[in-house]
Design a protein around this motif. Structure first.
Motif, PDB file in Angstrom:
ATOM      1  N   GLN A   1      29.396  41.935  40.561  1.00  0.00           N
ATOM      2  CA  GLN A   1      29.842  43.189  40.833  1.00  0.00           C
ATOM      3  C   GLN A   1      28.693  44.215  41.041  1.00  0.00           C
ATOM      4  O   GLN A   1      27.664  43.587  40.896  1.00  0.00           O
ATOM      5  CB  GLN A   1      30.220  43.704  39.311  1.00  0.00           C
TER       6      GLN A   1
ATOM      7  N   VAL B   1      34.857  42.372  44.302  1.00  0.00           N
ATOM      8  CA  VAL B   1      34.021  41.525  43.599  1.00  0.00           C
ATOM      9  C   VAL B   1      33.634  40.300  44.380  1.00  0.00           C
ATOM     10  O   VAL B   1      34.320  39.996  45.591  1.00  0.00           O
ATOM     11  CB  VAL B   1      34.847  40.622  42.503  1.00  0.00           C
TER      12      VAL B   1
ATOM     13  N   VAL C   1      34.028  41.408  32.776  1.00  0.00           N
ATOM     14  CA  VAL C   1      35.334  41.587  33.005  1.00  0.00           C
ATOM     15  C   VAL C   1      36.248  40.439  32.234  1.00  0.00           C
ATOM     16  O   VAL C   1      35.762  39.491  32.126  1.00  0.00           O
ATOM     17  CB  VAL C   1      35.664  41.324  34.575  1.00  0.00           C
TER      18      VAL C   1
ATOM     19  N   ASN D   1      39.764  44.801  45.739  1.00  0.00           N
ATOM     20  CA  ASN D   1      40.687  44.917  44.758  1.00  0.00           C
ATOM     21  C   ASN D   1      42.250  44.579  45.006  1.00  0.00           C
ATOM     22  O   ASN D   1      42.480  45.242  46.188  1.00  0.00           O
ATOM     23  CB  ASN D   1      40.807  46.452  43.985  1.00  0.00           C
TER      24      ASN D   1
ATOM     25  N   ASN E   1      41.894  39.109  42.315  1.00  0.00           N
ATOM     26  CA  ASN E   1      40.800  40.114  41.837  1.00  0.00           C
ATOM     27  C   ASN E   1      41.989  41.412  41.433  1.00  0.00           C
ATOM     28  O   ASN E   1      42.427  42.011  42.035  1.00  0.00           O
ATOM     29  CB  ASN E   1      39.937  40.766  42.863  1.00  0.00           C
ATOM     30  N   GLN E   2      41.855  41.726  40.110  1.00  0.00           N
ATOM     31  CA  GLN E   2      42.757  42.712  39.627  1.00  0.00           C
ATOM     32  C   GLN E   2      41.639  43.799  38.929  1.00  0.00           C
ATOM     33  O   GLN E   2      42.052  44.488  37.922  1.00  0.00           O
ATOM     34  CB  GLN E   2      43.979  42.312  38.818  1.00  0.00           C
ATOM     35  N   THR E   3      40.299  43.675  39.343  1.00  0.00           N
ATOM     36  CA  THR E   3      39.498  44.493  38.434  1.00  0.00           C
ATOM     37  C   THR E   3      39.418  45.958  38.663  1.00  0.00           C
ATOM     38  O   THR E   3      38.840  46.937  38.037  1.00  0.00           O
ATOM     39  CB  THR E   3      38.139  43.983  38.498  1.00  0.00           C
TER      40      THR E   3
ATOM     41  N   PHE F   1      40.694  37.961  37.655  1.00  0.00           N
ATOM     42  CA  PHE F   1      39.573  39.157  37.112  1.00  0.00           C
ATOM     43  C   PHE F   1      40.460  40.335  36.712  1.00  0.00           C
ATOM     44  O   PHE F   1      40.804  40.586  37.936  1.00  0.00           O
ATOM     45  CB  PHE F   1      38.556  39.041  37.791  1.00  0.00           C
ATOM     46  N   HIS F   2      40.531  40.565  35.631  1.00  0.00           N
ATOM     47  CA  HIS F   2      41.296  41.541  35.133  1.00  0.00           C
ATOM     48  C   HIS F   2      40.784  43.172  35.356  1.00  0.00           C
ATOM     49  O   HIS F   2      39.314  43.182  35.602  1.00  0.00           O
ATOM     50  CB  HIS F   2      42.120  41.572  33.826  1.00  0.00           C
ATOM     51  N   GLN F   3      41.448  44.247  35.006  1.00  0.00           N
ATOM     52  CA  GLN F   3      40.864  45.610  35.137  1.00  0.00           C
ATOM     53  C   GLN F   3      39.928  45.864  34.050  1.00  0.00           C
ATOM     54  O   GLN F   3      40.088  45.527  32.976  1.00  0.00           O
ATOM     55  CB  GLN F   3      42.092  46.491  34.902  1.00  0.00           C
ATOM     56  N   VAL F   4      38.781  46.576  34.547  1.00  0.00           N
ATOM     57  CA  VAL F   4      37.926  46.971  33.580  1.00  0.00           C
ATOM     58  C   VAL F   4      37.941  48.699  33.567  1.00  0.00           C
ATOM     59  O   VAL F   4      38.285  48.980  34.416  1.00  0.00           O
ATOM     60  CB  VAL F   4      36.619  46.284  33.784  1.00  0.00           C
TER      61      VAL F   4
ATOM     62  N   ASN G   1      40.372  44.425  28.673  1.00  0.00           N
ATOM     63  CA  ASN G   1      39.033  45.024  28.578  1.00  0.00           C
ATOM     64  C   ASN G   1      38.310  45.063  27.235  1.00  0.00           C
ATOM     65  O   ASN G   1      38.841  45.847  26.518  1.00  0.00           O
ATOM     66  CB  ASN G   1      38.837  46.252  29.204  1.00  0.00           C
TER      67      ASN G   1
END
Length: 243
Positions: free
Chosen positions: A90, A43, A148, A65, A37-39, A240-243, A169
């Motif tokens: 989310q 999550v 995401v 995160n 998890n890098q959002t 799951f990347h940054q938003v 994003n």
């Protein structure tokens, strides 16, 4: 429904990987999947499966995160395959089993598993099949929506295997008519108006992330990069990347 790749798409990947045709079946193993998890937010991992006796998961993790967690895919036990998808839920709140609810990718009232089909969201899709010498197959799908950024990377592969998806994003590129917002006004989700046709949604997604599905028949487009295969790895990393 999880991606059912066309025969042409599967053959194209098989030819690229083997150089000629299908390889001999690899020894069957239970692959692992690691969620990262890098959002920038918490999550709740969700999963749904095809209607082909694939057994869905319970006990899926909730990740703050920066956290990660690993599960094992039960592909060598009956029915000998696992075909399904994973996604990041989310904006979740409530008590698991009763009032639990998510604003994105809601799939029922449980924090650790899904009891209903998911609402539109970004998907990491897999076909693990112990009888298929080229499996696992995998892709990132924004066919229903983009929520995401997702990438799928093989772990400990002994041959060259591709990374599906991209870390960018894509919400800033969402046509305004399809954009949903959080209560504070921030962009939340971009929902495809027609998953089975090329639209301004699919054009926007594909132009910025050609390594993910933007519409259902993208695997039939010449030169597409959306279906991947890796029979030489022991697992996968879904980020799951940054938003």
């Amino acid at each position: 429904m999880t991606r059912r790749w066309t025969v042409a798409a599967l053959l194209a990947v098989a030819m690229a990987v083997t150089g000629a045709g299908f390889s001999a079946a690899a020894a069957a193993i239970n692959h692992t999947v690691t969620f990262v998890n890098q959002t920038g937010q918490t999550v709740w991992i969700g999963s749904t499966v095809n209607a082909d006796r694939s057994v869905n998961f319970a006990g899926l993790p909730t990740l703050a995160n920066g956290q990660s967690a690993t599960i094992t895919i039960p592909e060598t036990t009956d029915p000998g395959h696992w075909r399904g998808k994973f996604f990041a839920r989310q904006g979740c709140s409530g008590n698991s089993g009763s009032s639990f609810h998510c604003q994105v990718a809601d799939c029922g009232p449980y924090a650790d598993r899904c009891s209903l089909g998911e609402q539109p969201a970004s998907l990491a899709e897999f076909n693990f099949d112990s009888s298929d010498g080229l499996a696992p197959w995998y892709d990132v799908s924004y066919v229903n929506a983009f929520s995401v950024p997702i990438t799928i990377e093989p772990v400990n592969a002994t041959t060259s295997c591709g990374t599906a998806g991209c870390p960018e994003n894509l919400l800033p590129y969402c046509p305004s008519a399809y954009l949903q917002h959080w209560p504070d006004g921030r962009p939340m989700n971009c929902v495809n108006p027609n998953r089975d046709a090329q639209t301004d949604y699919s054009d926007a997604i594909k132009s910025h992330c050609p390594k993910a599905y933007a519409w259902s028949k993208q695997d039939q487009e010449p030169g597409n990069q959306v279906v991947y295969q890796c029979n030489s790895c022991n697992g996968f990393r879904i980020t799951f990347h940054q938003v």
